[in-house]
Motif scaffolding. Structure first.
Motif, mmCIF file in Angstrom:
data_model
loop_
_atom_site.group_PDB
_atom_site.id
_atom_site.type_symbol
_atom_site.label_atom_id
_atom_site.label_comp_id
_atom_site.label_asym_id
_atom_site.label_seq_id
_atom_site.Cartn_x
_atom_site.Cartn_y
_atom_site.Cartn_z
ATOM 1 N N VAL A 95 -8.617 -1.196 3.007
ATOM 2 C CA VAL A 95 -7.731 -2.150 3.664
ATOM 3 C C VAL A 95 -8.380 -2.592 4.969
ATOM 4 C CG1 VAL A 95 -5.454 -2.514 4.683
ATOM 5 C CG2 VAL A 95 -5.713 -1.019 2.679
ATOM 6 N N THR A 97 -7.853 -5.050 8.504
ATOM 7 C CA THR A 97 -6.972 -5.845 9.343
ATOM 8 C C THR A 97 -7.519 -5.811 10.771
ATOM 9 O OG1 THR A 97 -4.671 -6.268 9.966
ATOM 10 C CG2 THR A 97 -5.364 -3.961 9.906
ATOM 11 N N VAL A 140 -7.904 -5.163 0.161
ATOM 12 C CA VAL A 140 -6.732 -5.853 0.684
ATOM 13 C C VAL A 140 -6.987 -6.198 2.148
ATOM 14 C CG1 VAL A 140 -4.235 -5.752 1.059
ATOM 15 C CG2 VAL A 140 -5.247 -4.476 -0.823
ATOM 16 N N ILE A 142 -5.043 -7.831 5.774
ATOM 17 C CA ILE A 142 -3.895 -8.368 6.520
ATOM 18 C C ILE A 142 -4.493 -9.093 7.717
ATOM 19 C CG2 ILE A 142 -1.791 -7.854 7.799
ATOM 20 C CD1 ILE A 142 -1.481 -5.341 6.116
ATOM 21 N N ARG A 154 -2.318 -14.458 -2.094
ATOM 22 C CA ARG A 154 -1.941 -14.360 -0.678
ATOM 23 C C ARG A 154 -0.426 -14.395 -0.522
ATOM 24 N NH1 ARG A 154 -5.913 -18.690 0.736
ATOM 25 N NH2 ARG A 154 -6.679 -18.017 -1.275
ATOM 26 N N LEU A 157 3.560 -12.673 5.335
ATOM 27 C CA LEU A 157 4.417 -11.539 5.643
ATOM 28 C C LEU A 157 5.426 -11.842 6.745
ATOM 29 C CD1 LEU A 157 1.719 -8.697 5.637
ATOM 30 C CD2 LEU A 157 3.360 -9.225 3.826
ATOM 31 N N LEU A 265 -1.005 -11.299 3.934
ATOM 32 C CA LEU A 265 -1.624 -10.246 3.127
ATOM 33 C C LEU A 265 -2.347 -10.926 1.981
ATOM 34 C CD1 LEU A 265 -0.275 -6.832 2.054
ATOM 35 C CD2 LEU A 265 -1.046 -8.387 0.268
ATOM 36 N N TYR A 267 -5.490 -10.395 -1.353
ATOM 37 C CA TYR A 267 -6.373 -9.547 -2.144
ATOM 38 C C TYR A 267 -6.958 -10.381 -3.280
ATOM 39 C CZ TYR A 267 -1.926 -9.138 -4.708
ATOM 40 O OH TYR A 267 -0.738 -9.416 -5.347
ATOM 41 N N ARG A 281 0.913 -3.390 -1.489
ATOM 42 C CA ARG A 281 1.593 -4.664 -1.216
ATOM 43 C C ARG A 281 3.098 -4.467 -1.130
ATOM 44 N NH1 ARG A 281 1.973 -8.017 -6.303
ATOM 45 N NH2 ARG A 281 3.652 -6.491 -6.540
ATOM 46 N N ILE A 284 4.066 -2.597 2.092
ATOM 47 C CA ILE A 284 3.991 -3.431 3.293
ATOM 48 C C ILE A 284 5.173 -4.388 3.357
ATOM 49 C CG2 ILE A 284 2.684 -5.267 4.431
ATOM 50 C CD1 ILE A 284 1.554 -2.473 4.831
ATOM 51 N N GLN A 285 5.521 -5.006 2.237
ATOM 52 C CA GLN A 285 6.661 -5.931 2.228
ATOM 53 C C GLN A 285 7.955 -5.194 2.537
ATOM 54 O OE1 GLN A 285 5.157 -9.458 -0.800
ATOM 55 N NE2 GLN A 285 6.404 -7.836 -1.638
#
Length: 302
Positions: A95, A97, A140, A142, A154, A157, A265, A267, A281, A284-285
């Motif tokens: 991941v 970010t 992934v 962010i 995509r 978020l 977000l 991937y 995913r 995170i949501q």
């Protein structure tokens, strides 16, 4: 060493017979015998004693059979894991970010993800550079803007804004400014205008810096800015997602803020069916929804 010859050797050693091994491998006895002879020649040793009742491993053959047995177990385990991964969340997930979001928002929430999926192995890559997802530099991402790369799934978020924050202790000691001009009586803590950051944040920093401030503390990431604010060094420019987890800071100059910064977000399309990616995913949501509810409660009128 030829993997195919090792596979045939293992089958012969396990069956104790060229004929039985050939049946399991769908090869003729002569083809199996040729492969065993070729392997013995390559190793320069005899692997089997040949008897009327069948084949018996030599000492060297026993050593090789131990090795191929370990290999076979690992391959069987890997195959089982691959099958299980269609239903279980398991394995590595890379991941990426930004340093700020990853350090201050994402990392503190990963405890709940690991509680749900204890066999997950996350490689969290925090950097401002945008990694190439189609080239699998990460699984992934962010990011603080919509990815421009093709062939990506995509999801938007949330939107964030950069705002001014300080601790009540600092404001009690130094007073509360009512305008950008009054920042001259305070120390500004922010990311350096030259540091890689979202353009909206950089614009707000430049807007504040234009007022000829006598004292500043610039840091190359929001974690450092937050630490300066929490230690009562001054008024900091920080993303608004911090307020839920840090109720000990309060907003200053509430009429001034940056424009909206979208958080996406993303991937690769090829990972759409990956259980690991799907689990991350969805998590995170779910956390974004919880965060929004907390934020609504925080900003709701009394």
């Amino acid at each position: 060493m030829d993997w195919d010859k090792l596979r045939i050797f293992h089958a012969v050693a396990d069956a104790g017979s060229l004929t039985h091994a050939g049946e399991s491998l769908h090869l003729s006895q002569s083809a199996v015998s040729r492969q065993i002879r070729a392997l013995e020649e390559a190793l320069g040793t005899t692997l089997f004693h040949r008897h009327a009742r069948g084949l018996i491993l030599t000492e060297q053959g026993e050593l090789l059979f131990d090795a191929t047995s370990a290999m076979a177990k690992k391959l069987d385990s890997a195959a089982a894991r691959i099958r299980d991964s269609e239903e279980e969340v398991y394995g590595h997930l890379r991941v990426t970010t930004t340093v700020g979001f990853g350090t201050l928002w994402l990392a503190p929430r990963l405890t709940k993800l690991y509680e749900r999926y204890p066999d997950l192995k996350i490689d969290l890559m925090l950097e401002e550079r945008v990694l190439d997802l189609p080239m699998r530099e990460a699984d992934v991402a962010i990011r603080m803007k919509e990815p421009a790369q093709a062939d990506l799934v995509r999801k938007r978020l949330l939107n964030i804004r950069m705002r001014f924050y300080a601790t009540p202790s600092y404001l009690e000691r130094m007073g509360r400014p009512n305008s950008l001009e009054e920042l001259r009586g305070h120390r500004l803590i922010c990311q350096s205008p030259d540091t890689a950051q979202v353009s909206e944040g950089a614009r707000l920093v430049q807007q504040a810096m234009a007022h000829d401030l006598p004292s500043t503390l610039t840091v190359n990431n929001y974690f450092g800015v937050l630490q300066g604010v929490l230690n009562h060094l001054g008024i900091g420019i920080l993303p608004d997602y911090l307020t839920v987890d840090h109720p000990g800071i309060e907003r200053v100059l509430p009429e001034i803020e940056s424009g909206e910064v979208p958080v996406f977000l993303a991937y690769p399309e090829e990972l759409r069916s990956s259980r690991r990616v799907t689990a991350f995913r969805d998590f995170i949501q779910e956390q974004i929804l919880i965060y929004r509810r907390q934020q609504m409660g925080e900003t709701a009128p009394e």
